[in-house]
Design a protein around this motif. Structure first.
Motif, short mmCIF file in Angstrom:
data_model
loop_
_atom_site.label_atom_id
_atom_site.label_comp_id
_atom_site.label_asym_id
_atom_site.label_seq_id
_atom_site.Cartn_x
_atom_site.Cartn_y
_atom_site.Cartn_z
N PHE A 136 0.82 -1.21 0.00
CA PHE A 136 0.00 0.00 0.00
C PHE A 136 0.85 1.26 0.00
CE2 PHE A 136 -3.52 -2.72 0.73
CZ PHE A 136 -4.68 -1.97 0.50
N THR A 137 1.94 1.24 0.76
CA THR A 137 2.78 2.44 0.84
C THR A 137 3.53 2.66 -0.46
OG1 THR A 137 3.03 2.14 3.23
CG2 THR A 137 4.61 3.56 2.11
N GLU A 138 4.13 1.59 -0.98
CA GLU A 138 4.93 1.71 -2.20
C GLU A 138 4.06 2.13 -3.38
OE1 GLU A 138 7.61 -1.19 -5.08
OE2 GLU A 138 7.43 -1.64 -2.94
N ALA A 139 2.86 1.57 -3.48
CA ALA A 139 1.96 1.90 -4.59
C ALA A 139 1.11 3.13 -4.31
CB ALA A 139 1.06 0.70 -4.88
N ASN A 140 1.24 3.71 -3.12
CA ASN A 140 0.46 4.88 -2.72
C ASN A 140 -1.04 4.62 -2.84
OD1 ASN A 140 0.25 7.51 -1.72
ND2 ASN A 140 0.14 8.41 -3.76
N LEU A 141 -1.45 3.45 -2.36
CA LEU A 141 -2.84 3.03 -2.47
C LEU A 141 -3.68 3.58 -1.32
CD1 LEU A 141 -2.70 -0.77 -3.42
CD2 LEU A 141 -3.35 1.15 -4.88
N ASP A 142 -4.93 3.89 -1.63
CA ASP A 142 -5.90 4.21 -0.60
C ASP A 142 -6.79 3.01 -0.28
OD1 ASP A 142 -5.42 7.09 -0.20
OD2 ASP A 142 -6.02 7.24 -2.30
N LEU A 143 -7.08 2.18 -1.30
CA LEU A 143 -8.02 1.08 -1.13
C LEU A 143 -7.71 0.00 -2.17
CD1 LEU A 143 -10.69 0.43 0.52
CD2 LEU A 143 -11.93 1.24 -1.50
N ALA A 144 -7.93 -1.25 -1.79
CA ALA A 144 -7.78 -2.36 -2.73
C ALA A 144 -9.02 -3.24 -2.69
CB ALA A 144 -6.54 -3.20 -2.39
N ILE A 145 -9.37 -3.80 -3.82
CA ILE A 145 -10.46 -4.78 -3.92
C ILE A 145 -9.85 -6.07 -4.43
CG2 ILE A 145 -12.66 -5.36 -4.98
CD1 ILE A 145 -13.21 -2.37 -5.24
N ARG A 146 -10.04 -7.15 -3.66
CA ARG A 146 -9.44 -8.43 -4.03
C ARG A 146 -10.45 -9.55 -3.85
NH1 ARG A 146 -4.90 -10.50 -1.55
NH2 ARG A 146 -4.61 -11.58 -3.53
N PHE A 147 -10.25 -10.62 -4.62
CA PHE A 147 -11.10 -11.80 -4.54
C PHE A 147 -10.39 -12.80 -3.64
CE2 PHE A 147 -12.88 -15.79 -6.46
CZ PHE A 147 -14.18 -15.55 -6.08
N VAL A 148 -10.78 -12.82 -2.35
CA VAL A 148 -10.07 -13.59 -1.33
C VAL A 148 -11.08 -14.18 -0.35
CG1 VAL A 148 -7.89 -12.29 -1.46
CG2 VAL A 148 -9.74 -11.44 -0.01
N ASP A 149 -10.57 -14.95 0.61
CA ASP A 149 -11.47 -15.54 1.61
C ASP A 149 -11.58 -14.69 2.87
OD1 ASP A 149 -8.98 -15.96 2.70
OD2 ASP A 149 -9.06 -18.14 2.60
N GLY A 150 -10.95 -13.53 2.89
CA GLY A 150 -11.05 -12.63 4.03
C GLY A 150 -9.97 -11.56 3.95
N PRO A 151 -10.10 -10.50 4.75
CA PRO A 151 -9.14 -9.39 4.67
C PRO A 151 -7.82 -9.64 5.37
CG PRO A 151 -10.77 -8.93 6.35
CD PRO A 151 -11.18 -10.23 5.71
N GLY A 152 -7.70 -10.75 6.11
CA GLY A 152 -6.46 -11.01 6.84
C GLY A 152 -6.21 -9.97 7.90
N GLU A 153 -5.02 -9.36 7.90
CA GLU A 153 -4.66 -8.37 8.91
C GLU A 153 -5.14 -6.98 8.54
OE1 GLU A 153 -0.47 -8.61 9.46
OE2 GLU A 153 -0.53 -10.61 10.37
N LEU A 154 -5.76 -6.82 7.39
CA LEU A 154 -6.24 -5.51 6.95
C LEU A 154 -7.66 -5.27 7.44
CD1 LEU A 154 -4.96 -5.56 3.25
CD2 LEU A 154 -3.80 -4.65 5.28
N GLN A 155 -8.09 -4.03 7.38
CA GLN A 155 -9.49 -3.68 7.62
C GLN A 155 -10.25 -3.94 6.32
OE1 GLN A 155 -10.28 -2.57 10.86
NE2 GLN A 155 -8.14 -3.17 11.09
N GLY A 156 -11.49 -4.41 6.41
CA GLY A 156 -12.18 -4.70 5.17
C GLY A 156 -13.68 -4.83 5.29
N VAL A 157 -14.34 -4.73 4.15
CA VAL A 157 -15.78 -4.93 4.02
C VAL A 157 -16.00 -5.88 2.86
CG1 VAL A 157 -17.96 -3.85 3.37
CG2 VAL A 157 -16.45 -2.70 4.98
N ARG A 158 -16.81 -6.91 3.09
CA ARG A 158 -17.10 -7.86 2.02
C ARG A 158 -18.19 -7.31 1.11
NH1 ARG A 158 -19.26 -13.37 4.10
NH2 ARG A 158 -21.25 -12.28 3.86
N LEU A 159 -18.00 -7.52 -0.18
CA LEU A 159 -18.98 -7.10 -1.16
C LEU A 159 -19.80 -8.31 -1.60
CD1 LEU A 159 -16.60 -4.84 -3.28
CD2 LEU A 159 -18.29 -4.08 -1.61
N GLY A 160 -20.97 -8.45 -1.10
CA GLY A 160 -21.81 -9.58 -1.46
C GLY A 160 -21.43 -10.85 -0.74
N ASP A 161 -22.24 -11.87 -0.91
CA ASP A 161 -22.00 -13.16 -0.27
C ASP A 161 -21.00 -13.98 -1.09
OD1 ASP A 161 -23.84 -12.66 1.78
OD2 ASP A 161 -25.52 -13.30 0.50
N PRO A 162 -20.29 -14.90 -0.43
CA PRO A 162 -19.38 -15.79 -1.17
C PRO A 162 -20.17 -16.87 -1.91
CG PRO A 162 -19.32 -16.30 1.18
CD PRO A 162 -20.21 -15.09 1.03
N GLU A 163 -20.63 -16.52 -3.10
CA GLU A 163 -21.44 -17.42 -3.90
C GLU A 163 -20.92 -17.45 -5.33
OE1 GLU A 163 -25.82 -17.17 -1.78
OE2 GLU A 163 -25.37 -15.83 -3.47
#
Length: 251
Positions: A136-163
């Motif tokens: 995040f720091t190197e890429a100067n990111l504010d937010l990322a959206i990824r297809f994963v099973d959870g946010p891990g150590e990051l803060q996150g909000v799930r978009l829709g159900d895992p279906e």
């Protein structure tokens, strides 16, 4: 040079008490009790080794030692405020840098960003196509959206159900890996698999959220392990501009 550890809370209480010359009015300003103000002042006096206030028949008075340090203290607080404003400028800027899978940006994210941009003509966006984790720091990111099973150590909000849903018929189209002898076509992401299925090349299992965003008619769904998550480290997640974007995209 080693810096002295400053008793900032006590100094803030001292400033309020010196302005009002009253522990009671200082307590009202700081939303604490007069006893708490008195305790902070006594602790500060113990730390500094001086007496800051004297009680007289006319009320509370500053001692010469207290008066001597007051102007510099208030100038210091003004500098603290300038520093905080400078650090907040990045949070209040109108530019947002977002990393997301290319297919998800095309079908789901871009239409919603377009709607959100209408709320503020000064908003500016930078999209980075990314399926893998980024610094995040190197890429100067504010937010990322990824297809994963959870946010891990990051803060996150799930978009829709895992279906997941199946699109198309016939031979298997794959974007997540599988046995090569069973696969008609291997592509790089769920969006390509979905388009290949719609073109009649076979069938593909894709995230329901992506299929819905692409206008695919949804039939039966099945549970999936992964889902799309918006995520960021806590400092980025706390930014006002990120909180507002997350609220707009999930509202």
């Amino acid at each position: 040079m080693k810096r002295t550890l400053l008793p900032l809370n006590g100094l803030r209480v001292f400033d309020a008490a010196a302005r009002h010359l009253s522990f009671t009015r200082a307590a009202d300003e700081l939303a604490v009790t007069p006893a708490a103000v008195g305790q902070q002042i006594r602790a500060l006096e113990d730390t500094l080794g001086v007496v800051l206030f004297r009680r007289t028949p006319k009320g509370l008075e500053l001692t010469p030692e207290g008066e001597r340090g007051l102007d510099a203290l208030r100038a210091g607080f003004l500098q603290y405020e300038d520093s905080v404003r400078a650090m907040r400028q990045g949070q209040s800027s109108n530019r947002l840098t977002i990393a997301a899978p290319r297919d998800f940006s095309r079908y789901w994210l871009l239409p919603r960003l377009a709607d959100y941009a209408k709320s503020d003509g000064d908003l500016r966006f930078q999209l980075i196509a990314a399926d893998e984790p980024l610094d995040f720091t190197e890429a100067n990111l504010d937010l990322a959206i990824r297809f994963v099973d959870g946010p891990g150590e990051l803060q996150g909000v799930r978009l829709g159900d895992p279906e997941a849903v199946w699109v198309g018929e016939g031979d298997l189209l794959c974007w997540e890996g599988g046995k090569a002898e069973e696969i008609r076509l291997i592509v790089g992401d769920a969006g390509l698999a979905m388009e290949a299925a719609r073109a009649g090349m076979g069938r593909a299992r894709v995230p329901r959220l992506l299929a819905e965003a692409a206008g695919v008619e949804i039939g039966e769904t099945e549970p999936a392990q992964r889902a799309y998550w918006m995520m960021a480290p806590l400092p980025q997640w706390r930014q006002q501009k990120v909180r507002q974007l997350v609220a707009a995209l999930t509202g």
